[in-house]
Design an enzyme around this catalytic site. Sequence first.
Site, PDB file in Angstrom:
ATOM      1  N   GLU A  45       0.879  -1.167   0.000  1.00 38.41           N
ATOM      2  CA  GLU A  45       0.000   0.000   0.000  1.00 38.41           C
ATOM      3  C   GLU A  45       0.916   1.217   0.000  1.00 38.41           C
ATOM      4  OE1 GLU A  45      -2.587  -0.056   3.524  1.00 38.41           O
ATOM      5  OE2 GLU A  45      -2.355   2.102   3.598  1.00 38.41           O
ATOM      6  N   ARG A  49       0.755   9.934   1.793  1.00 36.14           N
ATOM      7  CA  ARG A  49       1.303  10.844   2.802  1.00 36.14           C
ATOM      8  C   ARG A  49       2.410  11.697   2.213  1.00 36.14           C
ATOM      9  NH1 ARG A  49       1.281   6.477   7.824  1.00 36.14           N
ATOM     10  NH2 ARG A  49      -0.652   5.610   7.015  1.00 36.14           N
ATOM     11  N   THR A  73      -3.796   5.766   2.637  1.00 37.06           N
ATOM     12  CA  THR A  73      -4.016   7.134   3.130  1.00 37.06           C
ATOM     13  C   THR A  73      -4.752   7.963   2.070  1.00 37.06           C
ATOM     14  OG1 THR A  73      -1.880   6.864   4.263  1.00 37.06           O
ATOM     15  CG2 THR A  73      -2.985   8.963   4.540  1.00 37.06           C
ATOM     16  N   LYS A 133     -10.586  -1.750   6.989  1.00 39.13           N
ATOM     17  CA  LYS A 133      -9.358  -1.475   7.743  1.00 39.13           C
ATOM     18  C   LYS A 133      -9.772  -1.089   9.168  1.00 39.13           C
ATOM     19  CE  LYS A 133      -5.599   1.927   7.802  1.00 39.13           C
ATOM     20  NZ  LYS A 133      -4.268   1.902   7.227  1.00 39.13           N
TER      21      LYS A 133
HETATM   22  C1  3PG Z   1      -1.381   2.936   8.939  1.00 34.64           C
HETATM   23  O1  3PG Z   1      -1.600   3.941   8.347  1.00 34.64           O
HETATM   24  O2  3PG Z   1      -2.015   1.926   8.711  1.00 34.64           O
HETATM   25  C2  3PG Z   1      -0.393   2.937  10.041  1.00 34.64           C
HETATM   26  O3  3PG Z   1       0.430   4.060  10.014  1.00 34.64           O
HETATM   27  C3  3PG Z   1       0.420   1.721  10.123  1.00 34.64           C
HETATM   28  O4  3PG Z   1       0.685   1.532  11.432  1.00 34.64           O
HETATM   29  P1  3PG Z   1       2.146   1.223  11.967  1.00 34.64           P
HETATM   30  O5  3PG Z   1       2.998   2.386  11.527  1.00 34.64           O
HETATM   31  O6  3PG Z   1       2.010   1.104  13.459  1.00 34.64           O
HETATM   32  O7  3PG Z   1       2.589  -0.040  11.340  1.00 34.64           O
END
Ligand code: 3PG
Length: 214
Positions: A45, A49, A73, A133
């Site tokens: 994914e 960002r 995101t 999610k």
């Molecule tokens: C996301 O957007 O899914 C999270 O930032 C992922 O979480 P993690 O950085 O704790 O793995």
Amino acid sequence: MNVNDMSVIERLANSVVVPVVVLDKAEDAIPTAKAMYAGGIDTMEITFRTACAPEAIKAVAENCPEVLVGAGTVLNLEQCKKAIEMGAKFIVSPGYSEEVVSWCVENEIPVLPGCVTPTEIMLALNHGLNLIKFFPANVYGGLNAMKNLSAPFVGIKFVPTGGVNASNIKEYIDAPFIHAVGGSWVCAKADINAGNWDKITQLCKEARQAAKGE
Ligand code: 3PG
């Protein structure tokens, strides 16, 4: 089953971990994809960002056919359409966006909105989605919350992200209401920026082994 015969949704489960990738430079997209593939993970994914997300998605979609690339995101319809135009095969949002979900469903694009409350899950169900999610999983009650949510919402499956790592992945993956997990620990931004491709491969291998209890 051969991955070529699997649906996008099946491939996410088959991957076990769906890495959440943050790229500062589009040129890191292909080496990151290849490093993770070498470690047994064939989905990713690429998150919106950073500004290079569309270009990074395009690079993987065009050059790494063995990897299923999605966009993460995704906050609005504009980003969603851009991601699909660049070759993203699925869309992930941290929260529930009606415009993103409606457009994806209309266009038959797999979409995983972030839902952590019964109300949000009901919005997703109204569109026929039963894969969502769950973010940030470690803040919104983790496995216990998802277990309780899966009682009224029979058949709902979660992809938790946020705080998932090699030490707790097995607990998550073993639960019947978990489809796959997401996370950034297998491809930390610092490792990508430093070009630590062998480390990324190793972390992916370890994640898959930990999920199997090996
Ligand atoms: C996301 O957007 O899914 C999270 O930032 C992922 O979480 P993690 O950085 O704790 O793995």
